[in-house]
Design an enzyme around this catalytic site. Structure first.
Site, short mmCIF file in Angstrom:
data_model
loop_
_atom_site.label_atom_id
_atom_site.label_comp_id
_atom_site.label_asym_id
_atom_site.label_seq_id
_atom_site.Cartn_x
_atom_site.Cartn_y
_atom_site.Cartn_z
N ASN A 1 9.08 -15.05 -41.08
CA ASN A 1 8.82 -13.61 -40.97
C ASN A 1 7.60 -13.37 -40.09
O ASN A 1 6.66 -14.16 -40.08
CB ASN A 1 8.54 -13.00 -42.36
CG ASN A 1 8.56 -11.48 -42.30
OD1 ASN A 1 9.62 -10.88 -42.17
ND2 ASN A 1 7.39 -10.86 -42.36
N TRP B 1 -0.62 -7.05 -46.64
CA TRP B 1 0.85 -6.94 -46.67
C TRP B 1 1.20 -6.22 -47.95
O TRP B 1 0.83 -6.63 -49.04
CB TRP B 1 1.56 -8.28 -46.51
CG TRP B 1 1.14 -9.44 -47.34
CD1 TRP B 1 0.86 -9.46 -48.67
CD2 TRP B 1 0.97 -10.78 -46.88
NE1 TRP B 1 0.54 -10.72 -49.07
CE2 TRP B 1 0.59 -11.56 -47.99
CE3 TRP B 1 1.10 -11.41 -45.63
CZ2 TRP B 1 0.35 -12.92 -47.91
CZ3 TRP B 1 0.86 -12.77 -45.56
CH2 TRP B 1 0.49 -13.49 -46.67
N TYR C 1 0.47 -6.44 -40.30
CA TYR C 1 -0.26 -5.97 -41.48
C TYR C 1 -1.75 -6.01 -41.13
O TYR C 1 -2.25 -7.06 -40.72
CB TYR C 1 -0.03 -6.90 -42.69
CG TYR C 1 1.39 -7.40 -42.86
CD1 TYR C 1 2.45 -6.53 -43.10
CD2 TYR C 1 1.67 -8.76 -42.78
CE1 TYR C 1 3.74 -7.00 -43.26
CE2 TYR C 1 2.96 -9.25 -42.95
CZ TYR C 1 3.99 -8.36 -43.18
OH TYR C 1 5.27 -8.84 -43.34
N ARG C 2 -2.43 -4.91 -41.34
CA ARG C 2 -3.84 -4.84 -40.95
C ARG C 2 -4.68 -5.86 -41.73
O ARG C 2 -4.32 -6.24 -42.85
CB ARG C 2 -4.39 -3.44 -41.18
CG ARG C 2 -4.55 -3.12 -42.65
CD ARG C 2 -5.31 -1.83 -42.84
NE ARG C 2 -5.57 -1.59 -44.22
CZ ARG C 2 -5.04 -0.59 -44.94
NH1 ARG C 2 -4.21 0.27 -44.38
NH2 ARG C 2 -5.36 -0.44 -46.20
N GLU D 1 12.02 -12.06 -36.90
CA GLU D 1 11.57 -11.25 -35.76
C GLU D 1 11.67 -12.01 -34.44
O GLU D 1 11.86 -11.40 -33.39
CB GLU D 1 10.13 -10.76 -35.99
CG GLU D 1 9.99 -9.63 -37.00
CD GLU D 1 10.19 -10.01 -38.45
OE1 GLU D 1 10.25 -11.22 -38.77
OE2 GLU D 1 10.29 -9.10 -39.31
N ASP E 1 -5.66 5.85 -42.50
CA ASP E 1 -4.31 5.31 -42.38
C ASP E 1 -3.36 6.22 -41.60
O ASP E 1 -3.70 7.33 -41.21
CB ASP E 1 -3.77 5.03 -43.80
CG ASP E 1 -3.14 3.66 -43.87
OD1 ASP E 1 -2.39 3.32 -42.94
OD2 ASP E 1 -3.39 2.93 -44.86
N GLY F 1 7.79 -8.45 -45.96
CA GLY F 1 8.20 -9.85 -45.84
C GLY F 1 7.10 -10.84 -46.25
O GLY F 1 7.34 -11.76 -47.06
C1 LIG Z 1 0.02 -0.10 -36.31
C2 LIG Z 1 0.75 -0.52 -37.54
C3 LIG Z 1 0.06 -1.01 -38.62
C4 LIG Z 1 0.71 -1.41 -39.78
N1 LIG Z 1 0.00 -1.88 -40.85
C5 LIG Z 1 0.64 -2.30 -41.94
C6 LIG Z 1 -0.09 -2.84 -43.04
O1 LIG Z 1 -1.30 -2.89 -43.02
N2 LIG Z 1 0.63 -3.28 -44.12
C7 LIG Z 1 1.98 -3.22 -44.18
O2 LIG Z 1 2.58 -3.68 -45.17
N3 LIG Z 1 2.70 -2.68 -43.17
C8 LIG Z 1 2.07 -2.24 -42.05
N4 LIG Z 1 2.77 -1.73 -41.01
C9 LIG Z 1 4.23 -1.61 -41.12
C10 LIG Z 1 4.93 -2.94 -40.96
O3 LIG Z 1 4.51 -3.60 -39.82
C11 LIG Z 1 6.44 -2.73 -40.93
O4 LIG Z 1 6.83 -2.14 -42.16
C12 LIG Z 1 7.23 -3.98 -40.68
O5 LIG Z 1 8.61 -3.68 -40.58
C13 LIG Z 1 7.02 -5.00 -41.77
O6 LIG Z 1 7.79 -6.12 -41.49
P1 LIG Z 1 8.36 -7.05 -42.63
O7 LIG Z 1 9.43 -6.26 -43.33
O8 LIG Z 1 8.89 -8.20 -41.85
O9 LIG Z 1 7.26 -7.36 -43.52
C14 LIG Z 1 2.12 -1.32 -39.84
C15 LIG Z 1 2.83 -0.82 -38.74
C16 LIG Z 1 2.16 -0.42 -37.60
C17 LIG Z 1 2.93 0.13 -36.43
#
Ligand SMILES: Cc1cc2nc3c(=O)[nH]c(=O)nc-3n(C[C@H](O)[C@H](O)[C@H](O)COP(=O)(O)O)c2cc1C
Length: 480
Positions: free
Chosen positions: A166, A184, A170-171, A230, A279, A189
């Site tokens: 995955n 996360w 995530y910040r 991804e 946020d 993921g």
């Molecule tokens: C700029 C930006 C920052 C993000 N920050 C977070 C975060 O801090 N935590 C989080 O869970 N998702 C965050 N997201 C959303 C995830 O990247 C998004 O839900 C992604 O599909 C997660 O992938 P995954 O399902 O493979 O975990 C962010 C998205 C963007 C565009």
């Protein structure tokens, strides 16, 4: 065109006058990100490359996805077209179609899906003598943020049971020069992999990439179904196999075009307070417990560039990325819920908080069926309010949506609340963190089969013939 790395993308933006190189000194504390923010708010949205960030030798770039034009350049075309390609991929061939030509088409489409993995970077990258996050121009974005945040990281993990990879964005809050928070959210993921690691003796390997080609950055945000990683999605979009490199201290692979790689681990038992952070919602997310990322090793490209992004209010680039995702995934939603004509995840509602869907309604109760299907579909589980309208409403026209909402519902019959549901971690008003309720509004036309015994009024429409005559007459009279 597929951009091979961040540098190639910036050269492209430079040639298109969509990049400003800033040589003056800029303060990473609030000033840098607010410059990015204002550039977007005033509607210019050029990428800004800060070459002289106070306290760092490394340049910082932002606004990489800040306009529809940039997004299209990254995707190599319109997001709607990309969505159609995705839908075509999973289409079952009909019996008029030659299996050979369909097979050839699939081979061409799927050619890029498996990444190429090699052992090392070679001479393009080197390992730092000491782990030291302080060397990077990591900004603080909003005045009440708990500190400096890495806002555009590609966080790579592997499911310890299935081996599934995955990569999510995530910040990461900087805690000290070797440690960060790992935000996360529970549904994502990386958090799923960490949950699988709980109870194992070893902490979980994590690799974080800061800066890669823009298609990889975009892929990390895409809400992919479980089971599609991804890197494969990126290869599918690019129609080209993606080059990965095996990690050194982590059992993971990451992009060969990475600017900076942080190798480390998360101990699933360990959490610390994370936040507050300004946020996507326009509010500060409150402090919550989140895992901690410990860095073992840092690998850098020669002349690396550090990418950042700002979230917070309506005009930021997460809106552009969100709209592209909506268009790419619409055909795939339609594959599973075929009556869906269109979907609008509205930026004013921070995308999934309020989703408007138009459907071709055929039978009683269909609007509710669509709502429940959407609440069960990937990250659409986060939609707090779903409004369903008939397909004669243009859901991208806010006036038409409000008109349908106000003239087609009887609140007692058409508005309902589902208690005890998933909520987005960023849903501030829910009574509990990650747990709350949903609102469904059925603004479709009701019929006898739904217990409506009055005559449903017809919508005002002028006859085609009169429309044409009046158009001609208006022209003749010099009116329009
Ligand atoms: C700029 C930006 C920052 C993000 N920050 C977070 C975060 O801090 N935590 C989080 O869970 N998702 C965050 N997201 C959303 C995830 O990247 C998004 O839900 C992604 O599909 C997660 O992938 P995954 O399902 O493979 O975990 C962010 C998205 C963007 C565009």
């Amino acid at each position: 065109m597929v951009f091979e790395d961040l540098h190639e993308y910036l050269d492209f933006l430079g040639k298109n006058k969509d990049l400003v190189r800033i040589e003056d000194s800029v303060d990473p504390d609030l000033e840098l990100t607010y410059l990015l923010s204002e550039e977007e708010r005033v509607g210019k949205g050029r990428a800004l490359l800060f070459q002289n960030v106070e306290g760092s030798e490394i340049p910082c770039v932002g606004n990489l996805f800040s306009t529809g034009e940039k997004m299209n350049a990254v995707l190599g075309g319109d997001a709607i077209e990309v969505g159609r390609r995705m839908k075509n991929l999973v289409r079952v061939p009909d019996n008029t179609e030659s299996m050979i030509s369909r097979g050839m088409e699939m081979l061409k489409e799927l050619g890029g899906i498996r990444p190429k993995v090699s052992g090392s970077f070679g001479s393009s990258h080197h390992t730092l003598e000491k782990v030291d996050l302080d060397r990077y121009p990591i900004p603080r974005t909003w005045p009440m943020d708990a500190g400096r945040y890495i806002t555009m990281p590609l966080v790579i993990t592997r499911d310890p049971v299935t081996g599934q990879k995955n990569m999510g964005m995530y910040r990461m809050q900087v805690l000290d020069s070797e440690t960060t928070g790992m935000h996360w959210q529970i549904h994502k993921g990386g958090a799923g992999h960490a949950a699988e690691s709980r109870g194992r003796k070893e902490p979980m390997d994590v690799a974080v990439v800061l800066g890669s080609d823009p298609l990889s950055i975009f892929s990390s945000v895409a809400p992919l179904p479980d089971g599609i990683d991804e890197f494969s999605f990126r290869g599918l979009l690019a129609k080209k196999r993606f080059d990965l490199v095996r990690g050194d201290t982590v059992d993971l692979e990451y992009p060969k075009n990475s600017e900076i790689v942080l190798e480390g681990y998360v101990d699933p038992q360990e959490t610390r307070m994370e936040g507050p952070f300004g946020d996507h919602t326009g509010y500060y997310s409150l402090e919550e417990e989140f895992p901690v990322f410990h860095i073992r090793k840092i690998i850098e490209k020669k002349n690396p560039i550090y990418p950042t992004t700002i979230v917070g209010k309506l005009w930021h680039e997460d809106v552009v990325m969100g709209k592209a995702i909506e268009r790419i995934f619409l055909p795939l939603i339609q594959l599973q819920i075929p009556e869906v004509v269109d979907i609008n995840t509205m930026e004013e509602s921070v995308f999934h908080n309020m989703v408007v869907v138009s459907i071709k309604k055929r039978y009683p109760g269909q609007a509710k069926k669509v709502m429940f299907a959407l609440w069960g579909l990937g990250q659409l589980m986060f939609s707090k309010i779903i409004v369903v309208v008939d397909d004669n409403i243009d859901i991208h026209d806010r006036k038409q949506v409000i008109w349908a909402l106000s003239t087609r519902i009887d609140p007692q019959r058409d508005v309902f609340v589902v208690p005890g549901t998933v909520t987005d971690s960023l849903d501030h008003p829910s009574m509990l963190f990650n747990y709350g309720s949903k609102l469904g509004i059925d603004a479709t036309r009701k019929g006898e089969s739904e217990g409506y015994n009055r005559k449903w009024p017809d919508v005002l429409e002028m006859d085609d013939e009169v429309r044409k005559t009046v158009a001609d007459k208006g022209k003749k009279l010099g009116l329009w």
